[in-house]
Design an enzyme around this catalytic site. Structure first.
Site, short mmCIF file in Angstrom:
data_model
loop_
_atom_site.label_atom_id
_atom_site.label_comp_id
_atom_site.label_asym_id
_atom_site.label_seq_id
_atom_site.Cartn_x
_atom_site.Cartn_y
_atom_site.Cartn_z
N HIS A 245 35.68 40.13 42.66
CA HIS A 245 35.08 39.25 41.54
C HIS A 245 34.42 38.15 41.87
O HIS A 245 34.84 37.47 43.06
CB HIS A 245 36.13 39.08 40.50
CG HIS A 245 36.62 40.27 39.57
ND1 HIS A 245 38.02 40.47 39.42
CD2 HIS A 245 35.96 41.16 39.14
CE1 HIS A 245 37.88 41.65 38.81
NE2 HIS A 245 36.84 42.15 38.39
N CYS B 258 43.72 36.15 36.65
CA CYS B 258 43.56 37.56 36.15
C CYS B 258 44.62 37.87 35.41
O CYS B 258 44.74 38.60 34.38
CB CYS B 258 43.56 38.52 37.13
SG CYS B 258 44.77 38.57 38.64
#
Ligand code: CIR
Length: 268
Positions: free
Chosen positions: A163, A261
């Protein structure tokens, strides 16, 4: 004054079957993952964040990584459409949790795919990684949602990591922590840049705890939460004057997660 909240979700007993893209599979100690998740929630609470915890989703291996399912702005929530098919069912329960907090709920729709881990908001700028999970169609949809509220959405090519926020996160409104091997630092030329230690490529992912919505630099209203296993980068961040707290997230790192996350931060 709005207070900082975090939405978290307990570890799924199925986490061993998590998605992996750039790292190999290693055994995950589920009991330790639970202990680490509890410590993560405790650390947020110790930093005066109001934590809302959802129960585990037994059938959804990656559901502890709530960040990927929703983007929270002051004006609206945007429900994502995660790039991994196995993760799309995570979104519904998160939307239910947020419907009380935001009147406007937008959605990313096919052919768009977007993981929240690819979205880095710094003030009114919203950087979005063009990754294996997030595509141009989603970026255009997101831009259409956010432009009316004065945000600028910027697509950022990246490589070799899952990411955008594996490669870069914000320490404050004017400083980023970045791995120059994974993303072109020119996209962040308007910010002071601290590079992660060469030996700690995964160290760029940290959570910025800004108790008030508009603090531009390090202050006693801000702190940083980062993984405990990046000591060289930790020294660099401390030397730059940031208050830092570490948590052990080894079992989440084996699932290709880190610290951002496991929560969605928002103001209420
Ligand atoms: C996945 O591949 O989707 C998960 N195993 C890890 C997601 C981590 N999410 C994040 O850093 N935002």
């Amino acid at each position: 004054m709005p207070t900082l909240h975090a939405l978290c979700r307990a570890v799924s007993p199925a986490m061993l079957d998590c998605e992996l893209s750039f790292i190999g599979r290693e055994p995950i100690d589920l009991a330790l993952a639970n202990t680490q998740h509890n410590a993560y929630v405790k650390a947020l609470r110790a930093l005066n964040v109001e934590v809302v915890e959802l129960p585990a989703e037994a059938a959804l291996p990656d559901s502890v990584f709530v960040e990927d399912t929703v983007l929270l702005f002051d004006e609206l929530a945007v429900m994502t459409r995660p790039g991994a098919q196995s993760r799309r069912a995570e979104v519904a329960s998160i939307e239910a949790a947020f419907s009380a907090h935001r009147e406007i709920i937008a959605r990313i729709f096919e052919p768009g795919t977007l993981d929240g881990g690819d979205v880095l908001q710094i003030g009114k700028r919203v950087f979005v990684g063009l990754s294996q999970r997030s595509n141009q169609a989603a970026i255009e949809q997101l831009s259409a949602c956010l432009t009316p509220f004065g945000y600028q959405v910027i697509a950022v090519p990246m490589q070799d990591c899952l990411h955008l926020k594996s490669a870069v996160t914000a320490l404050s409104d004017d400083t980023v922590l970045i791995n120059p091997d994974w993303v072109d630092v020119d996209y962040f030329k308007d910010y002071q840049q601290i590079y992660v230690a060469k030996s700690e490529p995964h160290a760029a992912n940290l959570v910025r705890i800004a108790l008030t919505a508009s603090t531009s630099s390090a202050s006693d209203m801000e702190s940083i939460l980062m993984p405990a296993n990046f000591p060289e980068t930790e020294v660099l961040i401390r030397a730059a004057g940031f208050a830092l707290h570490t948590v052990d997230v080894s079992e989440f790192q084996k699932a290709e997660g880190a610290v951002t996350c496991c929560s969605v931060l928002f103001y209420v």
